[in-house]
Design an enzyme around this catalytic site. Structure first.
Site, PDB file in Angstrom:
ATOM      1  N   LYS A 177     -36.561   3.024  20.281  1.00  0.00           N
ATOM      2  CA  LYS A 177     -35.677   4.012  20.915  1.00  0.00           C
ATOM      3  C   LYS A 177     -35.113   4.945  19.848  1.00  0.00           C
ATOM      4  O   LYS A 177     -34.547   4.490  18.860  1.00  0.00           O
ATOM      5  CB  LYS A 177     -34.531   3.326  21.652  1.00  0.00           C
ATOM      6  CG  LYS A 177     -33.567   4.306  22.332  1.00  0.00           C
ATOM      7  CD  LYS A 177     -32.516   3.592  23.145  1.00  0.00           C
ATOM      8  CE  LYS A 177     -31.343   3.103  22.340  1.00  0.00           C
ATOM      9  NZ  LYS A 177     -30.439   4.190  21.865  1.00  0.00           N
ATOM     10  N   ASP A 181     -33.857   8.748  23.883  1.00  0.00           N
ATOM     11  CA  ASP A 181     -32.631   8.464  24.626  1.00  0.00           C
ATOM     12  C   ASP A 181     -31.587   9.552  24.358  1.00  0.00           C
ATOM     13  O   ASP A 181     -30.679   9.375  23.543  1.00  0.00           O
ATOM     14  CB  ASP A 181     -32.118   7.083  24.195  1.00  0.00           C
ATOM     15  CG  ASP A 181     -30.800   6.699  24.835  1.00  0.00           C
ATOM     16  OD1 ASP A 181     -30.497   7.208  25.929  1.00  0.00           O
ATOM     17  OD2 ASP A 181     -30.073   5.886  24.224  1.00  0.00           O
ATOM     18  N   LYS A 200     -30.069  11.274  27.136  1.00  0.00           N
ATOM     19  CA  LYS A 200     -29.141  11.269  28.275  1.00  0.00           C
ATOM     20  C   LYS A 200     -28.743  12.683  28.711  1.00  0.00           C
ATOM     21  O   LYS A 200     -27.558  13.035  28.755  1.00  0.00           O
ATOM     22  CB  LYS A 200     -27.885  10.467  27.954  1.00  0.00           C
ATOM     23  CG  LYS A 200     -28.129   9.014  27.557  1.00  0.00           C
ATOM     24  CD  LYS A 200     -26.812   8.315  27.265  1.00  0.00           C
ATOM     25  CE  LYS A 200     -26.995   6.870  26.849  1.00  0.00           C
ATOM     26  NZ  LYS A 200     -27.542   6.744  25.477  1.00  0.00           N
ATOM     27  N   ASP A 236     -26.613  18.350  32.442  1.00  0.00           N
ATOM     28  CA  ASP A 236     -26.231  19.759  32.415  1.00  0.00           C
ATOM     29  C   ASP A 236     -26.637  20.360  33.752  1.00  0.00           C
ATOM     30  O   ASP A 236     -27.064  19.649  34.663  1.00  0.00           O
ATOM     31  CB  ASP A 236     -26.930  20.471  31.243  1.00  0.00           C
ATOM     32  CG  ASP A 236     -26.082  21.598  30.659  1.00  0.00           C
ATOM     33  OD1 ASP A 236     -25.621  22.438  31.467  1.00  0.00           O
ATOM     34  OD2 ASP A 236     -25.889  21.646  29.429  1.00  0.00           O
ATOM     35  N   THR A 260     -23.275   0.492  29.647  1.00  0.00           N
ATOM     36  CA  THR A 260     -22.901  -0.917  29.515  1.00  0.00           C
ATOM     37  C   THR A 260     -21.655  -1.098  28.649  1.00  0.00           C
ATOM     38  O   THR A 260     -21.141  -2.206  28.527  1.00  0.00           O
ATOM     39  CB  THR A 260     -24.064  -1.750  28.943  1.00  0.00           C
ATOM     40  OG1 THR A 260     -24.603  -1.092  27.798  1.00  0.00           O
ATOM     41  CG2 THR A 260     -25.163  -1.921  29.986  1.00  0.00           C
ATOM     42  N   ARG A 290     -28.465  -3.419  17.168  1.00  0.00           N
ATOM     43  CA  ARG A 290     -27.862  -4.005  15.989  1.00  0.00           C
ATOM     44  C   ARG A 290     -28.185  -5.479  15.779  1.00  0.00           C
ATOM     45  O   ARG A 290     -28.224  -5.953  14.645  1.00  0.00           O
ATOM     46  CB  ARG A 290     -26.344  -3.789  16.035  1.00  0.00           C
ATOM     47  CG  ARG A 290     -25.955  -2.349  15.734  1.00  0.00           C
ATOM     48  CD  ARG A 290     -24.523  -2.033  16.084  1.00  0.00           C
ATOM     49  NE  ARG A 290     -24.315  -1.900  17.522  1.00  0.00           N
ATOM     50  CZ  ARG A 290     -23.196  -1.465  18.078  1.00  0.00           C
ATOM     51  NH1 ARG A 290     -22.168  -1.142  17.322  1.00  0.00           N
ATOM     52  NH2 ARG A 290     -23.100  -1.354  19.396  1.00  0.00           N
TER      53      ARG A 290
END
Length: 238
Positions: free
Chosen positions: A32, A59, A61, A64, A122, A214
Site C-alpha cells: 500500500k 491509498d 482516499k 472532492d 478504523t 507498523r
C-alpha cells in the site's frame, strides 16, 4: 481480487522503502502506497514498485466534487495500480464519477484498478463519529449504509473494520470486497487505531484483504513478522 495481505509502506521516502523491501528477497508482495509516500515521491514510486513486480494499493482516499475526482482518477488509472479508493462520504455521484475516470484512464488491454470506498476510518470510535460528524446512528449502521451506497454506485468494495465484514458480505455479496486495516497480533500495540482485530479474527469474518503496517514495518525482523501474520491470516499452523 484474491485474498491478500497488504503491507502498508508508511515511509517518508523511496530510499527507506527499498531498504525495507530488500528483506523480502525479491518476493512479489501486495503493498500500500499512502499519502505520506506518494506526496513525497509522486508517480515514480509506483513505477519503481511495479517494475519489481509488486501489486499496489494506492491509498489516497479521494474526496472532492465529482468532476475533480473523475479527472484525478483518469490520471491515476494510467499508473497501473491494482486498487484505489475514495471516501464514501463524497456521495454516490462522486463514486460513479470515480469509476468513469478509471475506465477512461485505463490503458487499452489493461484491467481497470479495483475501486473501493472508505466507510468509517478504523481510527474513528462510535463516540467520535456521533459527536464530531453528527451521525447519530450506531457506527455499524453508518458503515453498512456507506457500503450499500458504494455498491449502488458500482464500486468493487469498501474499506471497513473486520467487525463489519461478515454483515457486508451478507448484504452485498461475497464478491464485494472488504479491505480491513487495523490488524494487529495479540502482542502488538494498538497505537492510534480504535477498532483493531487479529488476522485470525479477520479470516473468520470473511475479510477479503487485510492491511498491516507498523506491526511489520517497525518490527526488528520484518520478514519474520510478515510470515507470522501471513500464516495466521491464511490459517496455516506450524
Amino acid at each position: 481480487m484474491e485474498k491478500s495481505l497488504i503491507i502498508a509502506l508508511d515511509f517518508a521516502g523511496k530510499q527507506e522503502v527499498f531498504q525495507f523491501l530488500k528483506q523480502f528477497n525479491g518476493e512479489k508482495l501486495f503493498v500500500k502506497v499512502g499519502m505520506e509516500l506518494f506526496y513525497q515521491e509522486g508517480p515514480s514510486i509506483i513505477y519503481d514498485l511495479k517494475e519489481k513486480g509488486h501489486d499496489i494499493f494506492l491509498d489516497l482516499k479521494l474526496h472532492d466534487i465529482p468532476n475533480t475526482v473523475k479527472g484525478a482518477m483518469k490520471g491515476l488509472a494510467r499508473l497501473g495500480c491494482d486498487l484505489v479508493n475514495v471516501h464514501a462520504a463524497g456521495g454516490k455521484e462522486m463514486m460513479e464519477a470515480a469509476l468513469e475516470g478509471l475506465e477512461a484512464g485505463t490503458l487499452a488491454g489493461q484491467k481497470r484498478p479495483f475501486c473501493i470506498a472508505v466507510t468509517q476510518l478504523t481510527s474513528t470510535s462510535e463516540e467520535q463519529m456521533q459527536e464530531e460528524q453528527l451521525i447519530h446512528v450506531p457506527l455499524e449502521e453508518s458503515v453498512l449504509h456507506y457500503a450499500a451506497l458504494a455498491k449502488t454506485a458500482g464500486l468493487d468494495g469498501v474499506v471497513c473494520s473486520p467487525f463489519e465484514s461478515k454483515q457486508i458480505h451478507h448484504l452485498m455479496g461475497e464478491s464485494f470486497l472488504t479491505v480491513t486495516p487495523g490488524i494487529r497480533l495479540k502482542t502488538d500495540h494498538v497505537q492510534d487505531q480504535k477498532r483493531v482485530a487479529t488476522p485470525e479474527f479477520a479470516k473468520s469474518e470473511g475479510v477479503s484483504a487485510i492491511v498491516v503496517g507498523r506491526s511489520i514495518t517497525k518490527s526488528e525482523n520484518s520478514l519474520e513478522k510478515y510470515i507470522e501474520i501471513k500464516r495466521s491470516w491464511e490459517g496455516v499452523h506450524q
